[in-house]
Design an enzyme around this catalytic site. Structure first.
Site, PDB file in Angstrom:
ATOM      1  N   ASP A 222       0.869  -1.180   0.037  1.00 42.30           N
ATOM      2  CA  ASP A 222      -0.192  -0.068   0.107  1.00 42.30           C
ATOM      3  C   ASP A 222       0.769   1.281   0.033  1.00 42.30           C
ATOM      4  O   ASP A 222       1.922   1.242   0.718  1.00 42.30           O
ATOM      5  CB  ASP A 222      -0.728   0.077   1.292  1.00 42.30           C
ATOM      6  CG  ASP A 222      -1.918   1.033   1.190  1.00 42.30           C
ATOM      7  OD1 ASP A 222      -2.127   1.622   0.269  1.00 42.30           O
ATOM      8  OD2 ASP A 222      -2.304   1.286   2.604  1.00 42.30           O
TER       9      ASP A 222
ATOM     10  N   ASP B 257      -4.532   3.686   2.518  1.00 37.61           N
ATOM     11  CA  ASP B 257      -5.872   3.299   2.889  1.00 37.61           C
ATOM     12  C   ASP B 257      -6.167   1.652   3.171  1.00 37.61           C
ATOM     13  O   ASP B 257      -7.122   1.078   3.298  1.00 37.61           O
ATOM     14  CB  ASP B 257      -6.672   3.508   1.567  1.00 37.61           C
ATOM     15  CG  ASP B 257      -6.245   2.760   0.297  1.00 37.61           C
ATOM     16  OD1 ASP B 257      -5.190   1.825   0.415  1.00 37.61           O
ATOM     17  OD2 ASP B 257      -6.858   2.817  -0.724  1.00 37.61           O
TER      18      ASP B 257
ATOM     19  N   ASP C 123      -1.725  -0.960  -4.012  1.00 40.78           N
ATOM     20  CA  ASP C 123      -1.819  -0.464  -5.368  1.00 40.78           C
ATOM     21  C   ASP C 123      -0.431  -0.354  -6.006  1.00 40.78           C
ATOM     22  O   ASP C 123       0.516  -0.791  -5.625  1.00 40.78           O
ATOM     23  CB  ASP C 123      -2.322   1.221  -4.784  1.00 40.78           C
ATOM     24  CG  ASP C 123      -1.384   1.823  -3.658  1.00 40.78           C
ATOM     25  OD1 ASP C 123      -0.159   1.659  -3.738  1.00 40.78           O
ATOM     26  OD2 ASP C 123      -1.995   2.360  -2.550  1.00 40.78           O
TER      27      ASP C 123
ATOM     28  N   ASP D  87      -4.335  -9.975 -16.141  1.00 43.14           N
ATOM     29  CA  ASP D  87      -5.108 -10.636 -15.804  1.00 43.14           C
ATOM     30  C   ASP D  87      -6.545 -10.258 -16.571  1.00 43.14           C
ATOM     31  O   ASP D  87      -7.192  -9.306 -16.182  1.00 43.14           O
ATOM     32  CB  ASP D  87      -5.644 -10.753 -14.178  1.00 43.14           C
ATOM     33  CG  ASP D  87      -6.323 -12.007 -13.881  1.00 43.14           C
ATOM     34  OD1 ASP D  87      -6.943 -12.536 -14.603  1.00 43.14           O
ATOM     35  OD2 ASP D  87      -5.750 -12.657 -12.796  1.00 43.14           O
TER      36      ASP D  87
ATOM     37  N   ASP E 106      -8.501 -15.503 -17.130  1.00 45.08           N
ATOM     38  CA  ASP E 106      -9.439 -16.050 -16.021  1.00 45.08           C
ATOM     39  C   ASP E 106     -10.292 -17.120 -16.862  1.00 45.08           C
ATOM     40  O   ASP E 106     -10.845 -17.087 -17.808  1.00 45.08           O
ATOM     41  CB  ASP E 106     -10.051 -15.260 -15.409  1.00 45.08           C
ATOM     42  CG  ASP E 106     -10.903 -15.343 -13.981  1.00 45.08           C
ATOM     43  OD1 ASP E 106     -10.079 -15.721 -13.188  1.00 45.08           O
ATOM     44  OD2 ASP E 106     -12.122 -15.672 -14.360  1.00 45.08           O
TER      45      ASP E 106
ATOM     46  N   GLU F 211      -6.003 -20.015 -17.250  1.00 44.05           N
ATOM     47  CA  GLU F 211      -6.350 -20.556 -16.079  1.00 44.05           C
ATOM     48  C   GLU F 211      -7.127 -21.815 -16.466  1.00 44.05           C
ATOM     49  O   GLU F 211      -8.448 -21.652 -16.865  1.00 44.05           O
ATOM     50  CB  GLU F 211      -6.990 -19.679 -15.195  1.00 44.05           C
ATOM     51  CG  GLU F 211      -7.363 -20.254 -13.936  1.00 44.05           C
ATOM     52  CD  GLU F 211      -8.549 -19.660 -12.930  1.00 44.05           C
ATOM     53  OE1 GLU F 211      -8.410 -19.957 -11.931  1.00 44.05           O
ATOM     54  OE2 GLU F 211      -9.603 -19.103 -13.556  1.00 44.05           O
TER      55      GLU F 211
ATOM     56  N   HIS G 105      -3.966 -17.346  -5.530  1.00 42.18           N
ATOM     57  CA  HIS G 105      -4.822 -16.547  -4.675  1.00 42.18           C
ATOM     58  C   HIS G 105      -6.096 -17.487  -4.555  1.00 42.18           C
ATOM     59  O   HIS G 105      -7.187 -16.889  -3.853  1.00 42.18           O
ATOM     60  CB  HIS G 105      -5.231 -15.222  -5.149  1.00 42.18           C
ATOM     61  CG  HIS G 105      -5.920 -15.286  -6.748  1.00 42.18           C
ATOM     62  ND1 HIS G 105      -5.346 -15.875  -7.886  1.00 42.18           N
ATOM     63  CD2 HIS G 105      -7.065 -14.865  -7.087  1.00 42.18           C
ATOM     64  CE1 HIS G 105      -6.072 -16.105  -8.909  1.00 42.18           C
ATOM     65  NE2 HIS G 105      -7.338 -15.113  -8.380  1.00 42.18           N
ATOM     66  N   ASP G 106      -6.252 -18.465  -5.028  1.00 38.97           N
ATOM     67  CA  ASP G 106      -7.713 -19.399  -4.748  1.00 38.97           C
ATOM     68  C   ASP G 106      -7.408 -20.590  -4.118  1.00 38.97           C
ATOM     69  O   ASP G 106      -8.207 -21.435  -3.970  1.00 38.97           O
ATOM     70  CB  ASP G 106      -7.975 -19.773  -6.068  1.00 38.97           C
ATOM     71  CG  ASP G 106      -8.501 -18.614  -7.061  1.00 38.97           C
ATOM     72  OD1 ASP G 106      -9.226 -17.510  -6.448  1.00 38.97           O
ATOM     73  OD2 ASP G 106      -8.475 -18.505  -8.054  1.00 38.97           O
TER      74      ASP G 106
HETATM   75  C1  NOJ Z   1     -10.899 -17.426 -10.915  1.00 36.63           C
HETATM   76  C2  NOJ Z   1     -10.027 -16.335 -10.255  1.00 36.63           C
HETATM   77  O1  NOJ Z   1      -8.825 -16.754 -10.091  1.00 36.63           O
HETATM   78  C3  NOJ Z   1     -10.695 -16.310  -9.048  1.00 36.63           C
HETATM   79  O2  NOJ Z   1     -10.124 -15.771  -7.985  1.00 36.63           O
HETATM   80  C4  NOJ Z   1     -12.398 -15.641  -9.314  1.00 36.63           C
HETATM   81  O3  NOJ Z   1     -13.167 -15.678  -7.993  1.00 36.63           O
HETATM   82  C5  NOJ Z   1     -13.042 -16.474 -10.315  1.00 36.63           C
HETATM   83  N1  NOJ Z   1     -12.071 -16.913 -11.581  1.00 36.63           N
HETATM   84  C6  NOJ Z   1     -14.055 -15.693 -11.192  1.00 36.63           C
HETATM   85  O4  NOJ Z   1     -13.526 -14.745 -11.626  1.00 36.63           O
HETATM   86 MG    MG Z   2      -3.721   1.825  -1.231  1.00 39.15          MG
END
Ligand code: NOJ
Ligand code: MG
Length: 534
Positions: A22, A26, A30, A99, A201, A264, A325-326
């Site tokens: 950051d 906030d 960023d 992305d 994605d 992905e 991140h998933d």
């Molecule tokens: C895959 C992404 O990596 C995930 O974070 C997202 O929630 C879903 N696609 C929907 O876009």
């Molecule tokens: Mg920020």
């Protein structure tokens, strides 16, 4: 090395922008923050950064619900800040990958606002609208990947629209040529601005069955799983017509020099490799997520390596991923003791590695109390462990109260161990996991065999995984102890002594080795079979 393209010999580093750095207090990361940390990425030795979505968004799914594909959300900065990021990255020899989220938009995207305004709107057919069944129920049984039904009723126009994820993320109609062209224009917009490629994605979900056939019941569904696994996504995923779209995206990129298309794709290997496309005209790198789901043991990993290598079409370039991140962080899935072994595996396998931010400092999942949950997936199916907040916590830069991430209040709580586990401290420690990542990456750069060489002799001996890499005169063996005990293994291959080039223990026990090698608990080593000790 010289004939390999940057995305083949290089390393991708995934930044989840909310959580990296950051700059304005906030509590949300960023673009200016990312710029501040570019020198860190250079010192780490990675080649490209992939930014999870930075576009204007209501943030129902933290940016994976795009309201405008051709701008930057004020939370992250603006187009000028983005141009600066590209310029600063390129000046340092770093590539930038964006992305792209083409399967769905936000429900606030002007396209959808128009589409839902009336059945006659020219944009109506840009989304998947259908009449109810005679009893008023949804057109078929399709589900949302976040749980619950996939169809949302729109009372004003008396039809349902389909959403693969949240109802705030309506799916675009990829059968409509105008939709395709609009998204390809988005690609060009960013390519013209200098981006080096895209991670696309859910690229395997773009096309759904035209006849709207019901998905079949999943016979192996377990009641403790996320509810969408009740059905098999036969008619909502990996449809044959999807391949043409991947090729069209690739065509857009190919009008530019050396841009990369990453897809992905969560599919079994035999289907995954189809996304390289006919004659390799599809994605350059369909993400290989097998290390996310395979049990962590030497024989299982040996098997997936062999299966993947065997399934690759001729000339297709492999890739490997430990986390994103998933998914829960690798250090939490396999334990801190094995994280260095995972690092050595990722960075010595054949193929492009993607590092998820924080893996290089051994970041673990952070338990998020129910009243602090941010992730909409967790909110839709609470308490069964699907939440993704734990792997999205702020990067740990130093021992300051907010870990150097923000001067304000972080959007997600920090890891409880951030005062001990952070970049500043680990950088001082020559035996830290950060030091190991730097050494491994440096070795990949020095030795083409480790980056682009052939992969040979993959075997598992008890808990030890062994494989070799070769290129020109360069020849290395990698031995990884997946077990928590010391082991002695007979090293296969030529019976020459070998030098330990690097041990994950980082204590330079560089003895000349005989046909047998002793590995310590949780230790990995790279043996240099090129040079003789002496
Ligand atoms: C895959 C992404 O990596 C995930 O974070 C997202 O929630 C879903 N696609 C929907 O876009
Ligand atoms: Mg920020």
């Amino acid at each position: 090395m010289s004939d390999a393209i940057w995305w083949q010999r290089g390393i991708v580093y995934q930044i989840y922008p909310r959580s990296f750095q950051d700059s304005d207090g906030d509590g949300v990361g960023d673009l200016r923050g990312v710029v501040r940390r570019l020198d860190y990425l250079v010192a780490l030795g990675v080649d490209a950064l992939w930014l999870s979505p930075i576009f204007p968004s209501p943030m129902a799914d933290f940016g994976y619900d795009v309201e405008d594909y051709c701008d930057v959300d004020p939370l992250f900065g603006d187009l000028a800040a983005f141009d600066r990021l590209i310029g600063e990255a390129h000046r340092r020899g770093l590539k930038v990958i964006l992305d792209l989220v083409p399967n769905h938009t936000s429900d606030r995207h002007p396209w959808f606002v128009a589409s839902r305004a009336s059945r006659d709107d020219p944009r109506r057919d840009w989304y998947l609208w259908h009449d109810p069944r005679p009893d008023g129920s949804p057109p078929n049984n399709w589900l949302s990947n976040f749980g619950g039904g996939g169809w949302e009723w729109d009372a004003a126009t008396a039809q349902y629209y389909f959403h693969s994820f949240l109802k705030e993320q309506p799916d675009l109609n990829w059968r409509n040529p105008a939709v395709r062209q609009a998204i390809y224009d988005v690609l060009r917009f960013w390519l013209d601005r200098g981006v080096d490629g895209f991670r696309v994605d859910v690229i395997w979900l773009l096309i759904k069955d035209e006849q709207l056939r019901d998905n079949p019941v999943n016979p192996s569904f377990r009641p403790d799983e996320a509810s969408q696994h009740r059905l098999l996504p036969l008619y909502t995923a990996d449809r044959p017509e999807g391949q043409a779209i991947v090729e069209e995206m690739r065509d857009v990129l190919d009008a530019y020099d050396e841009r990369v298309l990453i897809g992905e794709i969560y599919l079994p290997v035999e289907r995954l490799v189809a996304y390289y496309g006919k004659d390799l005209r599809g994605a350059h790198l369909p993400f290989n997520f097998q290390l996310l789901s395979t049990a962590w043991n030497a024989s299982g990993i040996a098997r997936i390596i062999a299966e993947y290598e065997a399934a690759l079409p001729p000339g297709a370039w492999p890739n490997w991923v430990l986390g994103n991140h998933d998914n829960h962080r690798i250090a939490s899935r396999i334990g801190a003791a094995q994280a260095p072994v995972a690092a050595m595996l990722l960075l010595t396998l054949r193929g492009t590695p993607t590092i998820y931010y924080g893996e290089e400092i051994g970041m673990a999942d952070v338990a998020i109390p129910p009243d602090e949950v941010q992730d909409p997936y967790e909110k839709q199916q609470p308490g069964i462990g699907v939440g993704r907040d734990p792997e999205r916590t702020p990067m740990q830069w130093d021992a300051d109260p907010n870990a150097g991430f923000t001067a304000g209040r972080p959007w997600l709580r920090l890891a409880p161990d951030h005062e001990a586990r952070n970049v500043a401290m680990l950088a001082q420690d020559p035996t830290s996991i950060l030091a190991l990542y730097r050494r491994l990456i440096a070795l990949r750069r020095t030795h083409p065999a480790l980056a682009v060489g052939r992969l040979e002799h993959v075997v598992a001996v008890d808990e030890i995984l062994i494989f070799e890499r070769r290129h020109g005169a360069g020849h290395f063996a990698i031995l990884l102890n997946f077990g928590h005990e010391d082991r002695v293994v007979a090293r296969p291959g030529p019976e020459i002594p070998a030098i330990v080039l690097l041990s994950t223990v980082l204590d330079e026990r560089g003895d000349a080795l005989r046909p047998e090698i002793a590995l310590r608990a949780d230790e990995g080593v790279i043996l240099d079979l090129t040079r003789l000790p002496g």
